[in-house]
Design an enzyme around this catalytic site. Structure first.
Site: not given
Length: 646
Positions: A519, A538
């Site tokens: 992301h 992440c």
């Protein structure tokens, strides 16, 4: 009497009705059974795994036709029994597994040795009894190595196993793991062995053969046996079929050698291991005393030591003996080359981080190579024509198309507490202007303390609070006494799209069990850091819009103008990719790049040591005089690594 007659009548009626019902049911459509090549419950991985060595063909055996169903009825029961109906509603029981009987004295001894257990045959590495039992059962316990009373053929075949296993260190494996000591004790005496002793030698050789084949082809241990966050799934392998193929091969040694990974990544690591071990045998490289911060044109006695150190690893190619203490342009270029190979800013400035990296011992470099070779054995040789590769300790992402890197960018990965896992999967979709559903662990550990300090924290960060019901009713956070809340998991938190959203402008969905994805991030300033362990697991990407453009390149409807309009409008939009992209999240602390340069990165999570401890594979350190700052990586805490002063 009346009661018994009524019961018999009821039973007859039920049987008759069942027969009518069966006659009225049309024959079921036969659906062909599809047998999968391999079955796995782990995270799905990208295609292009190494080819599975096929098992020998099996002749199907027809099952006997099912007989009539038998139903036990309790005497005097008032309720009519349920009648079993033949056909698809009541499939026949599978035929009993036949008992394999050994044939001949040696087969009897092999069967008996497997039945009594294999303890004591090799104290270093226990034999795999289950694997051996399956192998020998398939051949009615016949010897795999003896062709008669004469042991000539066995000695020749055993010599080939001995040759390959003895060279296992070239593959980063331990020769002693393949029963060499136990075999060396027995082979010279094989001519005098009785059947029981021959049986022991037979299973030792077979286990050595199968153990080496598995270890070199797909890794010494399954990744998740070492750690749950090692979620790569090595290619399946029919070990028994591989052993049979090796035994039948004209050149068994050549067959076994070819089981090692054939990919370029592994081959280059193996060559780097050979070269680094040769350096270790020659004494490693000299220690560099930490000197002052040096830039081009400065002079210091430490320059001579730096020049000798860089010459040992080939970073400096000039004359060492005749050079003085001037920090000249040739040495500056060598320092920059060394820095680039070790993940430091390649500015040619001698600073504390560079001094520390120069003094990492050769044993630590060998350790890194061994751990990375083991991880490579978990991987397919060919990652496919088009894929994304994230190197976690390298803080980098590369998109590869037909062997060429078409896009590169820096990344931010998980902290040492919330580590980014290792796995292979697929980027299946992306989301423009994503919302962020705050994970419960983060809500509990990060957000709840901030709410107790600042009850307006949610509003200032555009986070909406919901109750834990299925409908998810919205809750006013101002009405909650956060000091009294012990468990915030009773609520759900969702951050709206916007400039401060933790996922930035675009999120790339990856299929996995860890809830990890790629992301964007609003905190772009962190990409300038050399060590980027800031996320909760992440991967934050440095060029999210460039990655999105590449992933949408075969979707012409997503023009640059349309992408810009969607982002400006701010509405959340899910886009399923027309061509999902394989993605590999790897942990490469050592590799050889496309220019042939051997690259090293810091073991930020301690995973190299973790692997080698699990494999009992820590090599003895080279005895070289080093300062505490230059101790091998196994004893050097990543927490205390010095950052550049310059």
């Amino acid at each position: 009497m009346v009661r018994q007659a009524l019961g018999a009548l009821a039973l007859g009626l039920v049987v008759a009705l069942a027969e009518v019902a069966v006659a009225a049911v049309p024959a079921p459509e036969v659906v062909p059974t599809v047998t999968p090549v391999a079955e796995s419950t782990a995270t799905p991985t990208a295609p292009a795994a190494p080819a599975v060595i096929p098992a020998p063909a099996v002749t199907p055996v027809s099952a006997p036709a099912p007989g009539p169903a038998v139903v036990d009825v309790a005497p005097g029961a008032d309720v009519a029994p349920v009648v079993a109906v033949e056909g698809p509603l009541a499939p026949p029981a599978p035929p009993p597994v036949p008992v394999v009987q050994p044939e001949g004295p040696l087969s009897v001894e092999i069967s008996a040795r497997l039945a009594m257990g294999l303890a004591g045959l090799d104290s270093r590495r226990p034999l795999d009894g289950a694997r051996l039992k399956l192998f020998y059962e398939q051949r009615h316990f016949a010897s795999a190595w003896f062709t008669g009373e004469d042991a000539t053929d066995l000695i020749k075949a055993a010599a080939q196993v001995r040759e390959v296993a003895g060279a296992a260190s070239q593959e980063g494996l331990l020769p002693a793991d393949y029963h060499l000591a136990a075999l060396d004790q027995r082979l010279p005496l094989v001519g005098k062995f009785d059947p029981a002793q021959r049986a022991e030698l037979d299973v030792l050789l077979t286990d050595a053969l199968m153990a080496y084949a598995v270890d070199v082809h797909r890794g010494r241990l399954p990744p998740r046996v070492i750690a749950g966050e090692f979620a790569l799934v090595p290619a399946p392998m029919d070990v028994q079929a591989t052993a049979l193929a090796a035994l039948a091969a004209p050149d068994m040694a050549a067959f076994l050698v070819k089981l090692a990974p054939a990919g370029e990544r592994y081959r280059r690591l193996r060559e780097a291991l050979r070269a680094t071990r040769a350096l270790a045998q020659a004494g490693g490289w000299p220690r560099v005393p930490e000197g002052p911060r040096l830039v081009l044109g400065m002079k210091d006695p430490v320059v001579k030591a730096v020049r000798r150190r860089l010459a040992a690893t080939g970073d400096f190619g000039g004359k060492v003996a005749q050079a003085g203490s001037d920090y000249d342009s040739a040495l500056r270029a060598a320092v920059a080359r060394f820095q680039q190979r070790h993940g430091l800013p390649a500015d040619g400035v001698l600073n504390s981080a560079t001094y520390a990296e120069l003094n990492v011992g050769v044993a630590a470099r060998i350790t890194a190579l061994l751990a990375n070779m083991e991880r490579e054995r978990w991987m397919p040789d060919d990652l496919g024509p088009r894929y994304i590769l994230v190197n976690i300790p390298g803080f980098s992402l590369a998109v590869v198309n037909e062997g060429k890197v078409v896009l590169e960018m820096p990344v931010i990965v998980g902290t040492k507490v919330r580590r980014t896992p290792i796995f292979a999967s697929t980027v299946s979709s992306l989301i423009w202007n994503p919302t962020w559903s705050v994970p419960r662990k983060l809500a509990r550990e990060d957000i709840l303390p901030k709410l107790r300090a600042d009850p307006g924290y949610l509003a200032s960060h555009n986070i909406v609070l919901y109750d834990g019901s299925f409908a998810g009713r919205r809750v006013d956070p101002a009405r909650i006494n956060w000091q009294a809340v012990g468990d915030i998991s009773q609520f759900r938190l969702r951050q709206r799209p916007g400039a401060h959203n933790a996922l930035g402008q675009v999120k790339f969905n990856i299929i996995n069990d860890f809830d990890v994805y790629l992301h964007d991030t609003p905190h772009r300033e962190k990409f300038v850091k050399a060590v980027r362990t800031f996320s909760s697991g992440c991967v934050r990407v440095g060029n999210p819009l460039g990655l999105a453009e590449l992933l949408l390149s075969d979707m012409p409807e997503w023009t640059a103008e349309r992408r810009k309009l969607v982002l400006e409008k701010g509405d959340t939009r899910l886009v399923e990719l027309r061509t999902p992209m394989p993605v590999f999240l790897l942990y490469q602390t050592a590799w050889v790049d496309g220019t042939g340069a051997l690259q090293f990165r810091e073991d930020i999570y301690g995973r190299d040591v973790q692997i080698l401890h699990a494999l009992h594979r820590i090599e003895e350190p080279v005895r070289e005089p080093v300062s505490p700052a230059a101790e091998p990586l196994l004893r050097r805490s990543v927490e205390t690594r010095k950052q550049p002063r310059g």
